[in-house]
Design a protein around this motif. Structure first.
Motif, PDB file in Angstrom:
ATOM      1  N   ARG A  82       0.879  -1.006   0.127  1.00  0.00           N
ATOM      2  CA  ARG A  82       0.199  -0.145   0.085  1.00  0.00           C
ATOM      3  C   ARG A  82       0.928   1.154  -0.064  1.00  0.00           C
ATOM      4  O   ARG A  82       0.903   1.930   1.058  1.00  0.00           O
ATOM      5  CB  ARG A  82      -1.145   0.048   1.273  1.00  0.00           C
ATOM      6  N   GLU A  83       1.365   1.611  -1.245  1.00  0.00           N
ATOM      7  CA  GLU A  83       2.307   2.612  -1.342  1.00  0.00           C
ATOM      8  C   GLU A  83       1.466   4.082  -0.690  1.00  0.00           C
ATOM      9  O   GLU A  83       1.973   4.859  -0.403  1.00  0.00           O
ATOM     10  CB  GLU A  83       2.917   2.814  -2.725  1.00  0.00           C
ATOM     11  N   ASP A  84       0.096   4.072  -1.212  1.00  0.00           N
ATOM     12  CA  ASP A  84      -0.438   5.272  -0.948  1.00  0.00           C
ATOM     13  C   ASP A  84      -0.452   5.697   0.645  1.00  0.00           C
ATOM     14  O   ASP A  84      -0.113   6.843   0.810  1.00  0.00           O
ATOM     15  CB  ASP A  84      -1.823   4.915  -1.478  1.00  0.00           C
ATOM     16  N   LEU A  85      -0.628   4.407   1.135  1.00  0.00           N
ATOM     17  CA  LEU A  85      -0.945   4.639   2.761  1.00  0.00           C
ATOM     18  C   LEU A  85       0.637   4.954   3.091  1.00  0.00           C
ATOM     19  O   LEU A  85       0.655   5.681   4.045  1.00  0.00           O
ATOM     20  CB  LEU A  85      -1.322   3.411   3.371  1.00  0.00           C
TER      21      LEU A  85
ATOM     22  N   ARG B  13       3.091   6.309   1.615  1.00  0.00           N
ATOM     23  CA  ARG B  13       3.365   7.752   1.145  1.00  0.00           C
ATOM     24  C   ARG B  13       2.746   8.860   2.333  1.00  0.00           C
ATOM     25  O   ARG B  13       3.192   9.713   2.524  1.00  0.00           O
ATOM     26  CB  ARG B  13       2.794   8.279  -0.197  1.00  0.00           C
ATOM     27  N   ALA B  14       1.474   8.691   2.634  1.00  0.00           N
ATOM     28  CA  ALA B  14       0.628   9.491   3.413  1.00  0.00           C
ATOM     29  C   ALA B  14       1.210   9.267   4.871  1.00  0.00           C
ATOM     30  O   ALA B  14       1.343  10.778   5.539  1.00  0.00           O
ATOM     31  CB  ALA B  14      -0.738   9.128   3.460  1.00  0.00           C
TER      32      ALA B  14
END
Length: 225
Positions: free
Chosen positions: A83-86, A88-89
């Protein structure tokens, strides 16, 4: 503004007010010491508040550092779960925490610098206060002595002293005249003691005359032999 510049402003304003009113130097000395004591109380109160703020900032820094570590752990977890999006966040949140911690650390450094200066100036003020209290009695004694000397000088230079001494001399002359009158009344009069003294003097003369006659008679008899 340092506590000394603030203190100087307070003292100068009050001293000028006292001078305008021609106040007693003793009151001025007490005022200076009172202002120094009041300033110390205010400075200690301000120091206590600053130290409390410092502790609060330290707690906030520790909180930001803890949250930054937590977001790092969450970013790693997100990567393991693809989960790169998480991730990154989470890294963005960690960056915010680190930035906040940096700002707070700089603020803490400024507070430490101010506290160090404040403690130094407070120590200097305490020394000045102790010195002022130690010299207070001496200053007041010197003021009292100088005032007394000034009063004496004014009295000595006053015509009232000369007038008073002139009256004393007049009284002395009057008393001398009275005593002379008393002596004049007694002149030619013999007291009982004087009469007995005369008798004793006569007896002494008679004794000396008899002794002289006996001495001459003895000498004459010696010459006729």
């Amino acid at each position: 503004m340092s506590i000394f510049s603030r203190f100087t402003d307070i003292i100068n304003s009050n001293i000028n007010a006292l001078l305008d009113k021609a106040e007693d130097p003793e009151k001025m000395v007490r005022l200076i010491i009172q202002e120094m004591e009041d300033t110390l109380v205010e400075v200690r109160s301000a120091s206590a508040k600053t130290i409390a703020t410092k502790k609060d900032i330290q707690m906030q820094i520790e909180k930001m550092q803890y949250q930054a570590k937590d977001w790092s752990a969450k970013a790693e977890l997100a990567i393991t779960k693809d989960r790169e999006d998480l991730a990154r966040a989470a890294l963005q949140e960690r960056s915010k925490c680190n930035d906040t911690a940096t700002v707070l650390t700089n603020e803490l450094d400024n507070i430490d610098t101010q506290l160090s200066k404040l403690q130094l100036e407070t120590g200097q003020l305490q020394e000045k206060l102790a010195d002022a209290k130690a010299r207070q009695k001496t200053i007041l004694l010197r003021q009292s002595t100088a005032t007394s000397r000034l009063d004496v000088k004014k009295t000595l230079d006053s015509s009232k002293v000369e007038d008073a001494m002139g009256r004393f001399e007049q009284y002395e002359r009057k008393i001398n005249d009275i005593e002379a009158q008393v002596d004049a009344y007694d002149m030619g009069k013999k007291s009982l003691n004087d009469e007995f003294a005369d008798l004793q003097a006569d007896d002494k003369v008679e004794d000396e005359l008899a002794a002289l006659k006996a001495q001459l008679a003895k000498k004459s008899a010696s010459d006729n032999k």
